[in-house]
Scaffold this active site. Structure first.
Site, PDB file in Angstrom:
ATOM      1  N   GLY A  81      -6.042 -38.496   6.655  1.00  0.00           N
ATOM      2  CA  GLY A  81      -5.942 -39.015   5.329  1.00  0.00           C
ATOM      3  C   GLY A  81      -4.869 -38.243   4.580  1.00  0.00           C
ATOM      4  O   GLY A  81      -5.160 -38.163   3.652  1.00  0.00           O
ATOM      5  N   GLY A 121      -2.573 -26.502   7.734  1.00  0.00           N
ATOM      6  CA  GLY A 121      -1.689 -26.146   8.404  1.00  0.00           C
ATOM      7  C   GLY A 121      -0.450 -26.896   7.901  1.00  0.00           C
ATOM      8  O   GLY A 121      -0.380 -27.228   6.996  1.00  0.00           O
ATOM      9  N   GLY A 123       1.020 -29.715   8.207  1.00  0.00           N
ATOM     10  CA  GLY A 123       0.925 -31.178   7.554  1.00  0.00           C
ATOM     11  C   GLY A 123       0.367 -31.039   6.215  1.00  0.00           C
ATOM     12  O   GLY A 123       0.940 -31.450   5.152  1.00  0.00           O
ATOM     13  N   THR A 144      -4.115 -22.458  10.812  1.00  0.00           N
ATOM     14  CA  THR A 144      -3.872 -22.827  12.096  1.00  0.00           C
ATOM     15  C   THR A 144      -4.461 -22.091  13.362  1.00  0.00           C
ATOM     16  O   THR A 144      -3.867 -20.847  13.388  1.00  0.00           O
ATOM     17  CB  THR A 144      -2.604 -23.540  12.358  1.00  0.00           C
ATOM     18  OG1 THR A 144      -2.526 -23.852  13.910  1.00  0.00           O
ATOM     19  CG2 THR A 144      -1.532 -22.651  12.130  1.00  0.00           C
ATOM     20  N   ASP A 146      -3.002 -22.251  16.094  1.00  0.00           N
ATOM     21  CA  ASP A 146      -1.927 -22.052  16.751  1.00  0.00           C
ATOM     22  C   ASP A 146      -0.673 -20.985  16.687  1.00  0.00           C
ATOM     23  O   ASP A 146       0.195 -20.461  17.112  1.00  0.00           O
ATOM     24  CB  ASP A 146      -0.826 -23.432  16.816  1.00  0.00           C
ATOM     25  CG  ASP A 146      -1.833 -24.560  17.061  1.00  0.00           C
ATOM     26  OD1 ASP A 146      -2.546 -24.415  17.787  1.00  0.00           O
ATOM     27  OD2 ASP A 146      -1.488 -25.632  16.520  1.00  0.00           O
ATOM     28  N   GLU A 241      -0.611 -26.067  26.340  1.00  0.00           N
ATOM     29  CA  GLU A 241      -0.311 -27.453  26.280  1.00  0.00           C
ATOM     30  C   GLU A 241       1.014 -28.095  26.182  1.00  0.00           C
ATOM     31  O   GLU A 241       1.289 -28.954  26.686  1.00  0.00           O
ATOM     32  CB  GLU A 241      -1.321 -28.182  25.414  1.00  0.00           C
ATOM     33  CG  GLU A 241      -1.146 -27.829  23.742  1.00  0.00           C
ATOM     34  CD  GLU A 241      -1.887 -28.587  22.681  1.00  0.00           C
ATOM     35  OE1 GLU A 241      -3.006 -29.151  23.148  1.00  0.00           O
ATOM     36  OE2 GLU A 241      -1.750 -28.126  21.642  1.00  0.00           O
ATOM     37  N   ARG A 282      -7.836 -26.110  41.108  1.00  0.00           N
ATOM     38  CA  ARG A 282      -8.838 -26.715  40.213  1.00  0.00           C
ATOM     39  C   ARG A 282      -8.326 -26.595  38.728  1.00  0.00           C
ATOM     40  O   ARG A 282      -7.517 -25.699  38.356  1.00  0.00           O
ATOM     41  CB  ARG A 282     -10.262 -26.393  40.414  1.00  0.00           C
ATOM     42  CG  ARG A 282     -10.816 -26.582  41.617  1.00  0.00           C
ATOM     43  CD  ARG A 282     -11.454 -28.077  41.435  1.00  0.00           C
ATOM     44  NE  ARG A 282     -12.171 -28.470  42.591  1.00  0.00           N
ATOM     45  CZ  ARG A 282     -12.031 -28.621  43.753  1.00  0.00           C
ATOM     46  NH1 ARG A 282     -10.655 -29.011  44.187  1.00  0.00           N
ATOM     47  NH2 ARG A 282     -12.818 -28.780  44.773  1.00  0.00           N
ATOM     48  N   HIS A 288     -10.992 -28.249  22.338  1.00  0.00           N
ATOM     49  CA  HIS A 288     -11.526 -27.898  21.172  1.00  0.00           C
ATOM     50  C   HIS A 288     -12.676 -26.739  21.080  1.00  0.00           C
ATOM     51  O   HIS A 288     -12.903 -26.314  20.002  1.00  0.00           O
ATOM     52  CB  HIS A 288     -12.306 -29.196  20.427  1.00  0.00           C
ATOM     53  CG  HIS A 288     -11.045 -30.101  20.140  1.00  0.00           C
ATOM     54  ND1 HIS A 288     -10.697 -31.138  21.257  1.00  0.00           N
ATOM     55  CD2 HIS A 288     -10.348 -30.188  19.020  1.00  0.00           C
ATOM     56  CE1 HIS A 288      -9.657 -31.760  20.852  1.00  0.00           C
ATOM     57  NE2 HIS A 288      -9.487 -31.410  19.350  1.00  0.00           N
ATOM     58  N   ARG A 291     -11.183 -24.041  19.035  1.00  0.00           N
ATOM     59  CA  ARG A 291     -11.490 -24.150  17.646  1.00  0.00           C
ATOM     60  C   ARG A 291     -12.824 -24.087  16.959  1.00  0.00           C
ATOM     61  O   ARG A 291     -12.870 -24.084  15.959  1.00  0.00           O
ATOM     62  CB  ARG A 291     -10.892 -25.545  17.115  1.00  0.00           C
ATOM     63  CG  ARG A 291      -9.293 -25.917  17.260  1.00  0.00           C
ATOM     64  CD  ARG A 291      -8.736 -26.485  16.062  1.00  0.00           C
ATOM     65  NE  ARG A 291      -9.395 -27.845  15.640  1.00  0.00           N
ATOM     66  CZ  ARG A 291      -8.750 -29.128  15.701  1.00  0.00           C
ATOM     67  NH1 ARG A 291      -7.823 -29.234  16.575  1.00  0.00           N
ATOM     68  NH2 ARG A 291      -9.711 -30.048  15.579  1.00  0.00           N
TER      69      ARG A 291
HETATM   70  O1  F6P Z   1      -2.919 -27.363  15.601  1.00  0.00           O
HETATM   71  C1  F6P Z   1      -4.124 -27.225  16.105  1.00  0.00           C
HETATM   72  C2  F6P Z   1      -4.472 -28.065  17.413  1.00  0.00           C
HETATM   73  O2  F6P Z   1      -5.643 -27.436  17.567  1.00  0.00           O
HETATM   74  C3  F6P Z   1      -3.756 -27.997  18.295  1.00  0.00           C
HETATM   75  O3  F6P Z   1      -3.564 -26.660  19.200  1.00  0.00           O
HETATM   76  C4  F6P Z   1      -3.702 -29.076  19.212  1.00  0.00           C
HETATM   77  O4  F6P Z   1      -2.560 -29.662  19.752  1.00  0.00           O
HETATM   78  C5  F6P Z   1      -4.101 -30.146  18.164  1.00  0.00           C
HETATM   79  O5  F6P Z   1      -4.613 -29.238  16.958  1.00  0.00           O
HETATM   80  C6  F6P Z   1      -5.323 -30.929  18.448  1.00  0.00           C
HETATM   81  O6  F6P Z   1      -5.648 -32.031  17.633  1.00  0.00           O
HETATM   82  P1  F6P Z   1      -6.811 -32.825  17.368  1.00  0.00           P
HETATM   83  O7  F6P Z   1      -7.841 -32.359  16.596  1.00  0.00           O
HETATM   84  O8  F6P Z   1      -6.256 -34.122  16.831  1.00  0.00           O
HETATM   85  O9  F6P Z   1      -7.322 -33.004  18.647  1.00  0.00           O
END
Ligand code: F6P
Length: 364
Positions: A81, A121, A123, A144, A146, A241, A282, A288, A291
């Site tokens: 948004g 963050g 953005g 963040t 990260d 990642e 494996r 997520h 988070r």
């Molecule tokens: O910036 C935080 C983060 O969790 C990154 O580590 C990850 O690449 C990205 O956001 C994932 O974003 P989304 O919520 O769009 O899957």
């Protein structure tokens, strides 16, 4: 405080991906503002709430009761948004972007909001900086998992994510050992290796791949083979990642809604290991989960400190700034400085040296 800075009413929002600790910031903002006799309004889902009926709500003391330890955000969030490039559908059905920045400022003025505390963050903070340039009184709070924002020593949510990832790595050890397998764990972090490095070292991974050190798959496989030939019989590989091979590129995936995101490195590393060593391999993409859930105590404290400090900056008229941790203090830094560069893992940092001293393969 000069009369023009006199504040009666402020707004707060949360933008971008969530991070454990957002609710603690909101609570600290509301309680600190309330102590000064100000009213606080919460904008739902970043700036989206401004554009719809009922999307802005009063946050009083009762509204933030018992939320310090909760994950997510009571205001909701979105990473789609951006009001400066707001996605709209034109009358002919084509998707287009609209600059609604001035509209944001007008709506806030109509609501007699004197200042905005924007939690987000890079953005969201870039949006906040632009709105400040256009005349909005704004203070930023960095967020963040990260930990890749240069102007602050730490962001809340990062250590909670590290805790979750370390717990996952710990658990993978027993199943890896039972099956004599290689387990490759993919962790978040965008183009910075903080989560992978911290969790990998704490979780005693054998190989840790980070974007700051392009990896050589032969070194990775040599380390894995050594694990088997020396009798350990299993191996744990942690891959950020954003990690990528020497001379190659990072892996990307297209998610729902057409968003392109980093992802897939675990699968490609695992395929290479299996092909080259013949060891059963494996993967786990922790995703997520990193988070989710409530913030650990340190992140709660940091988030509460950031929220209280942001209100103090508003009171002092320090707009266009964000709060930052500069141990042992929380101080203000200009938003623009904060956005100037990404904080990646320095190759000569203590944590990298520690990993090497412990015999961890960093892929080089
Ligand atoms: O910036 C935080 C983060 O969790 C990154 O580590 C990850 O690449 C990205 O956001 C994932 O974003 P989304 O919520 O769009 O899957």
């Amino acid at each position: 405080m000069s009369p023009e800075n006199q504040i009666r009413r402020i707004a707060v929002n949360t933008g971008g991906g969530d991070a454990p600790g957002l609710n603690a910031v909101i609570r600290a903002v509301v309680l600190s503002a309330d102590q000064r006799g100000w009213e606080v309004y919460g904008i739902e889902e970043s700036y989206d709430g401004l554009f719809r009926e009922g999307g802005v709500r009063r946050l009083d003391r009762a509204a933030v009761r018992g939320i310090t330890h909760l994950g997510g955000t009571i205001l909701g969030t979105t990473n789609r948004g951006d009001p400066l490039q707001y996605p709209v559908t034109a009358p002919d059905g084509t998707a287009t972007k609209l600059d609604r920045g001035d509209e944001v400022i007008r709506i806030l003025r109509e609501r007699e909001i004197d200042a905005l505390i924007a939690i987000g963050g890079d953005g969201s903070l870039a949006i906040a900086a632009e709105l400040h340039d256009r005349g909005l009184r704004v203070v930023g709070v960095p967020k963040t998992i990260d930990n890749d924002l240069a102007a602050t020593n730490l962001t809340f949510g990062f250590l909670t994510a590290v805790e979750t990832a370390t717990d996952a790595i710990d658990k993978l050890h027993s199943t890896a050992a039972a099956h004599r397998r290689v387990m490759v764990v993919e962790l978040m972090g965008r183009n910075a290796g903080w989560i992978a490095l911290f969790a990998g070292v704490a979780g005693t991974a054998d190989v840790i791949l980070v974007p700051e050190i392009p990896y050589d798959i032969e070194s990775v496989c040599a380390k894995i083979e050594h694990r088997y030939t020396s009798g350990r019989g299993f191996a744990i590989v942690v891959a950020a990642e954003g990690a990528y091979p020497k001379g190659g590129d990072a892996s990307y995936e297209t998610k729902g809604g057409g968003q392109v995101r980093l992802g897939g490195v675990a699968d490609s590393v695992a395929a290479e290991i299996e092909a080259r060593t013949g060891r059963e391999t494996r993967t786990l993409v922790l995703g997520h989960l990193q988070r989710g859930g409530g913030p650990i105590a340190y992140d709660r404290l940091l988030a509460l400190r950031f929220g209280a400090a942001a209100v103090k900056l508003v009171a002092e008229g320090c707009f266009g700034c964000m709060v930052a941790l500069d141990p042992p203090v929380v101080r203000a830094v200009p938003l623009k400085d904060a956005l100037a560069e990404r904080k990646t893992v320095p190759l000569d940092s203590d944590i990298v040296q520690t990993a090497r001293s412990l015999g961890v393969c960093l892929g080089d």
